[in-house]
Structures are given as C-alpha cells and as structure tokens.
Design a protein around this motif. Sequence first.
Motif, PDB file in Angstrom:
ATOM      1  N   UNK A 143       0.843  -1.204   0.000  1.00  0.00           N
ATOM      2  CA  UNK A 143       0.000   0.000   0.000  1.00  0.00           C
ATOM      3  C   UNK A 143       0.880   1.257   0.000  1.00  0.00           C
ATOM      4  N   UNK A 144       1.898   1.215   0.855  1.00  0.00           N
ATOM      5  CA  UNK A 144       2.760   2.394   0.996  1.00  0.00           C
ATOM      6  C   UNK A 144       3.455   2.726  -0.332  1.00  0.00           C
ATOM      7  N   UNK A 145       3.926   1.664  -1.015  1.00  0.00           N
ATOM      8  CA  UNK A 145       4.641   1.871  -2.278  1.00  0.00           C
ATOM      9  C   UNK A 145       3.694   2.234  -3.427  1.00  0.00           C
ATOM     10  N   UNK A 146       2.492   1.648  -3.429  1.00  0.00           N
ATOM     11  CA  UNK A 146       1.577   1.830  -4.567  1.00  0.00           C
ATOM     12  C   UNK A 146       0.801   3.143  -4.487  1.00  0.00           C
ATOM     13  N   UNK A 147       0.476   3.570  -3.294  1.00  0.00           N
ATOM     14  CA  UNK A 147      -0.428   4.717  -3.115  1.00  0.00           C
ATOM     15  C   UNK A 147      -0.026   5.979  -3.888  1.00  0.00           C
ATOM     16  N   UNK A 148       1.259   6.324  -3.923  1.00  0.00           N
ATOM     17  CA  UNK A 148       1.620   7.570  -4.620  1.00  0.00           C
ATOM     18  C   UNK A 148       1.197   7.619  -6.080  1.00  0.00           C
ATOM     19  N   UNK A 149       1.061   6.458  -6.726  1.00  0.00           N
ATOM     20  CA  UNK A 149       0.736   6.469  -8.153  1.00  0.00           C
ATOM     21  C   UNK A 149      -0.664   5.934  -8.462  1.00  0.00           C
ATOM     22  N   UNK A 150      -1.467   5.626  -7.451  1.00  0.00           N
ATOM     23  CA  UNK A 150      -2.833   5.160  -7.740  1.00  0.00           C
ATOM     24  C   UNK A 150      -3.703   6.317  -8.212  1.00  0.00           C
ATOM     25  N   UNK A 151      -4.767   5.941  -8.929  1.00  0.00           N
ATOM     26  CA  UNK A 151      -5.826   6.905  -9.198  1.00  0.00           C
ATOM     27  C   UNK A 151      -6.799   6.934  -8.019  1.00  0.00           C
ATOM     28  N   UNK A 152      -7.043   5.737  -7.465  1.00  0.00           N
ATOM     29  CA  UNK A 152      -7.893   5.603  -6.279  1.00  0.00           C
ATOM     30  C   UNK A 152      -7.263   4.622  -5.297  1.00  0.00           C
ATOM     31  N   UNK A 153      -7.238   5.009  -4.042  1.00  0.00           N
ATOM     32  CA  UNK A 153      -6.808   4.109  -2.970  1.00  0.00           C
ATOM     33  C   UNK A 153      -8.010   3.909  -2.047  1.00  0.00           C
ATOM     34  N   UNK A 154      -8.441   2.657  -1.890  1.00  0.00           N
ATOM     35  CA  UNK A 154      -9.714   2.416  -1.205  1.00  0.00           C
ATOM     36  C   UNK A 154      -9.611   1.273  -0.202  1.00  0.00           C
ATOM     37  N   UNK A 155     -10.537   1.300   0.756  1.00  0.00           N
ATOM     38  CA  UNK A 155     -10.597   0.214   1.736  1.00  0.00           C
ATOM     39  C   UNK A 155     -12.034  -0.064   2.121  1.00  0.00           C
ATOM     40  N   UNK A 156     -12.244  -1.240   2.622  1.00  0.00           N
ATOM     41  CA  UNK A 156     -13.544  -1.634   3.158  1.00  0.00           C
ATOM     42  C   UNK A 156     -13.321  -2.125   4.588  1.00  0.00           C
ATOM     43  N   UNK A 157     -14.196  -1.719   5.490  1.00  0.00           N
ATOM     44  CA  UNK A 157     -14.208  -2.261   6.858  1.00  0.00           C
ATOM     45  C   UNK A 157     -12.843  -2.012   7.518  1.00  0.00           C
ATOM     46  N   UNK A 158     -12.293  -3.006   8.203  1.00  0.00           N
ATOM     47  CA  UNK A 158     -11.027  -2.794   8.901  1.00  0.00           C
ATOM     48  C   UNK A 158      -9.840  -2.723   7.944  1.00  0.00           C
ATOM     49  N   UNK A 159     -10.099  -2.829   6.642  1.00  0.00           N
ATOM     50  CA  UNK A 159      -9.039  -2.553   5.671  1.00  0.00           C
ATOM     51  C   UNK A 159      -8.481  -1.149   5.846  1.00  0.00           C
ATOM     52  N   UNK A 160      -9.300  -0.241   6.394  1.00  0.00           N
ATOM     53  CA  UNK A 160      -8.821   1.132   6.645  1.00  0.00           C
ATOM     54  C   UNK A 160      -7.636   1.132   7.611  1.00  0.00           C
ATOM     55  N   UNK A 161      -7.607   0.144   8.524  1.00  0.00           N
ATOM     56  CA  UNK A 161      -6.484   0.083   9.469  1.00  0.00           C
ATOM     57  C   UNK A 161      -5.185  -0.217   8.733  1.00  0.00           C
ATOM     58  N   UNK A 162      -5.298  -0.977   7.631  1.00  0.00           N
ATOM     59  CA  UNK A 162      -4.105  -1.282   6.838  1.00  0.00           C
ATOM     60  C   UNK A 162      -3.658  -0.052   6.059  1.00  0.00           C
ATOM     61  N   UNK A 163      -4.624   0.719   5.546  1.00  0.00           N
ATOM     62  CA  UNK A 163      -4.255   2.004   4.929  1.00  0.00           C
ATOM     63  C   UNK A 163      -3.586   2.887   5.981  1.00  0.00           C
ATOM     64  N   UNK A 164      -4.172   2.906   7.169  1.00  0.00           N
ATOM     65  CA  UNK A 164      -3.604   3.707   8.253  1.00  0.00           C
ATOM     66  C   UNK A 164      -2.197   3.249   8.606  1.00  0.00           C
ATOM     67  N   UNK A 165      -2.009   1.943   8.655  1.00  0.00           N
ATOM     68  CA  UNK A 165      -0.694   1.382   8.976  1.00  0.00           C
ATOM     69  C   UNK A 165       0.355   1.771   7.949  1.00  0.00           C
ATOM     70  N   UNK A 166      -0.112   1.996   6.722  1.00  0.00           N
ATOM     71  CA  UNK A 166       0.801   2.396   5.647  1.00  0.00           C
ATOM     72  C   UNK A 166       1.074   3.899   5.663  1.00  0.00           C
ATOM     73  N   UNK A 167       0.442   4.601   6.596  1.00  0.00           N
ATOM     74  CA  UNK A 167       0.673   6.040   6.709  1.00  0.00           C
ATOM     75  C   UNK A 167      -0.129   6.881   5.736  1.00  0.00           C
ATOM     76  N   UNK A 168      -1.108   6.241   5.106  1.00  0.00           N
ATOM     77  CA  UNK A 168      -1.866   6.895   4.044  1.00  0.00           C
ATOM     78  C   UNK A 168      -2.967   7.806   4.598  1.00  0.00           C
ATOM     79  N   UNK A 169      -3.368   7.544   5.845  1.00  0.00           N
ATOM     80  CA  UNK A 169      -4.533   8.248   6.391  1.00  0.00           C
ATOM     81  C   UNK A 169      -4.179   9.322   7.425  1.00  0.00           C
ATOM     82  N   UNK A 170      -2.912   9.687   7.507  1.00  0.00           N
ATOM     83  CA  UNK A 170      -2.504  10.713   8.513  1.00  0.00           C
ATOM     84  C   UNK A 170      -3.308  11.995   8.310  1.00  0.00           C
TER      85      UNK A 170
END
Lengths: 234, 234
Positions: free
Chosen positions: B86-113
């Motif tokens: 997630x951390x490596x891919x996010x800078x070049x995505x068009x959309x970065x998305x999560x469902x349910x506790x998947x948001x915690x993984x986005x958060x863990x990647x520093x994407x949701x600061x």
Amino acid sequence: MRIAIGLYDCFTSLDAMGPFQVLSSLPGAEVTFVAAKAGPVTDESGFLTVTARASFDELPDPDVLLVPGGTITGTLVPDHPIVGWIRRAHPTTTWTTSVCSGALLLGGAGVLKGVDATTHWGVFDELARLGANPVHERVVRRGKIMTAAGVSAGIDMALTLAAEIAGVEFARTLQLMIEYDPQPPFDAGSPEKAGPELVNRALTAMVQTMQQLAARRESFAEGVDGRTAAGRPG
Amino acid sequence: MRIAIGLYDCFTSLDAMGPFQVLSSLPGAEVTFVAAKAGPVTDESGFLTVTARASFDELPDPDVLLVPGGTITGTLVPDHPIVGWIRRAHPTTTWTTSVCSGALLLGGAGVLKGVDATTHWGVFDELARLGANPVHERVVRRGKIMTAAGVSAGIDMALTLAAEIAGVEFARTLQLMIEYDPQPPFDAGSPEKAGPELVNRALTAMVQTMQQLAARRESFAEGVDGRTAAGRPG
C-alpha cells in the motif's frame, strides 16, 4: 449444519459470496463450496477463481443447499451436473435456496413446479417456462424453498434464512456485525425505480457484458493452465 | 484500468467480493486479486479459498487499489507485506480504497494521517490511533482516498467509485444489473439502530467468532495441504 454452495464455471460472484458471508457465521456452520469436481472454479468475469473443496458426489446430502446464478445459467438447464445434484439432494435438505438466476437451476431440477419463486428481473420469463410461479418479491419463501431476486438480494435472503435457523436475535446480530445498513448512492436498483430507459441500457449492457466475458474467458482459459501449473501469472 | 484487490490470510470475504462484483463490470476493468505471493489465500472463516493471480511485487502500481478488512487486521499493522505494498503503490494510484477494517491497513501504511476516513464501527478507536480522523459515514471520500464502513458498505462504496470512474448513468446501470434494491429483513445494521444490548451481543459474538475461526483455521490448515496436493478433499 452442513451448508453447500454449488459452484460452476461462470457463476456470479456476489450471488455466492453475499449469502456465504452471513451463513458462514451461523453457529455450527460448516460451509463447503462444491462443484462437478473439486478444484478451481472461475466466475463469470474470469477474474475470480475459488477452490471447490468437494465434488457434488462427495456432498450429496447437505442440510442447506444454495445455488448462485450466472450469466450462462440458461444454457446449463437441464443437462449440467449441478442440476442432477440439486435433484438428488433436494428431498433430504432442510433448506433449498437460490440467488438470482440460480432459480433457473432449481427449476431445471424440477424443484419449482407450481412453486412461487423469484429470480433476477431479466429472466422472469425463463423461470415461468420452467414451471415456477414467478413472484416479484426480493425474497420468496415457500416451505423449505427460499429464492432471492438478483445478485445482491442473496444478502437479504441469507439474513432471512439465518433468522429461521438461528433465531431473529442472532440474525440481527449478524446484520450488525456486517454493518448491513445499506445506503445505495443511487435509487436504481429495480426496474420500476430505474425506469424503461435504464432497463434497456442494462439489458444491452448485460448482453455486451456476456459477450465480453465470453471473450475474456477464452483468452484467460488459454493462459490460465500455464498460470495454474506455475502457481503464478505468466 | 488495472484494479488490484489485496488479499491476505483471514480477509473478510464480502469486504472483497461486494466491490469486486461492481468493479469487475466497469468498462475496460482488469481486476487482479493479489497477495504476498500468488496462489491460494483463505478467508477468515477458513471455508473460502481464492486464488491470488499475482504477488504484490508483480503488481506494484495498480490504478485502483482496494484493501478488504479481516478479523486479524489489527495484528497485521504495520508489519504485513500488504502494508508495504500500500505504501509503495499509493503515490501512483488513481484511487486508494478500503472496506471495513481494511482502513487500518491504509492507516498502517501512513496513508490516512490527518485524513477523514471510516471503518467498521467496532474498530473506530484503532483508526484514530493510526492518525486518521474517524468519520461516522458509510462511505467517505477525501481526494483519491475512499473508505467504506463495515463489510457490506463496500457495495455502496463501489457504486460511488463506479460513478466517479464511468459516470453516474453507468453506475446506475450496474446497480440495476445487480438488482441492488436492498430490503434488509431487520433494522439492525448500525449500532444506533441496533441499540446497546445488541451492540454488546455483537461485540461478544465477534470475539467468539474470532476464537472459533482461529481454531477452525488451525484444524483446516492441517488438512488443507493434503487436500490441495491431491486437488480434492481428504
């Protein structure tokens, strides 16, 4: 309680996975994905491969039988192995259920003769030709047979079934656990709400999708054997 | 458009499969289930095995990145390979998305600061600890980040995303195709509607379910290797 979800090449993913999410959380549930033979089964999009853990012959008498629909369902009736499985299993099930065009497979097995049932709005006529009485409701229960309308209706059906199996309070708990408080961003989920223009567009899109899916499956089929053998994409 | 759904052992099936049903029908969609390595990935129930067709390394730059939740998500943060992906891919995505506790993984990647986001009602506090601003909405879009609440909310999110990608009329057509006209048999889909007694019951059930699932996975794990090798159940 042995719950069997019958798969076949080109099944519709959410038809199976909506109910699976709910039913797999029932107390004592043992859910098995079954198919003509155990092993990989690919959905209608060609993108999803699920492992069937048993063949129809290996699980001939489930307590709950669930049949998802799929874009090629019409061509499966009545010769596909899943139809024989339904025919043999139905007499001893506690519940026989379908989602979307899965009802056509129940119909093909002779299970819906003179029975009220529902299916995807696009194939109501086919359901009638198989001897059922098509009913425009999202979930239809008649005795031990429960049918759901198109695709996402399997979630509503599974919660209804969960209440029958484990009680209303448990079903409500499951609903809260999956936070099923739907808020569709648009109000176009039924032909009545969508209107005739969108219905025509959806029918056209469904035909186009089926054609695209068929083409994609063929191109996948050529590559997938190599992929599977190597355990990774080519 | 390359859509990647990131899987890991013990993912929640409907978190992935609800959006998959919608997104796989977008024009030009190429959906790939990816995981730490290509091959079988089993969900939290232990009953569902999906084939990941590529590893994270093989699809480092998807256009749409989707992360489902799972019962062990908390323990995955921040060391799991999916977090690095997630951390490596996010800078070049068009959309970065999560469902349910998947948001915690986005958060863990520093994407949701400092970003507004939602997740399952049961893990709101964990989301805050990861630096996000938890918002009590079913679907939250902030820039190119879109997060959905618990499990079934992924369907609402995917339709919202479909409208952004392919236009509102196409999204409405998809809604009609999957007959997403939800009619939950009960009104217990959110903590507010369910009330404190059911919330407590659901929290207890979730803990019990996690324990049962862990035990079941262990017993499955012993048998599954033999099954997989033979291509059929033992």
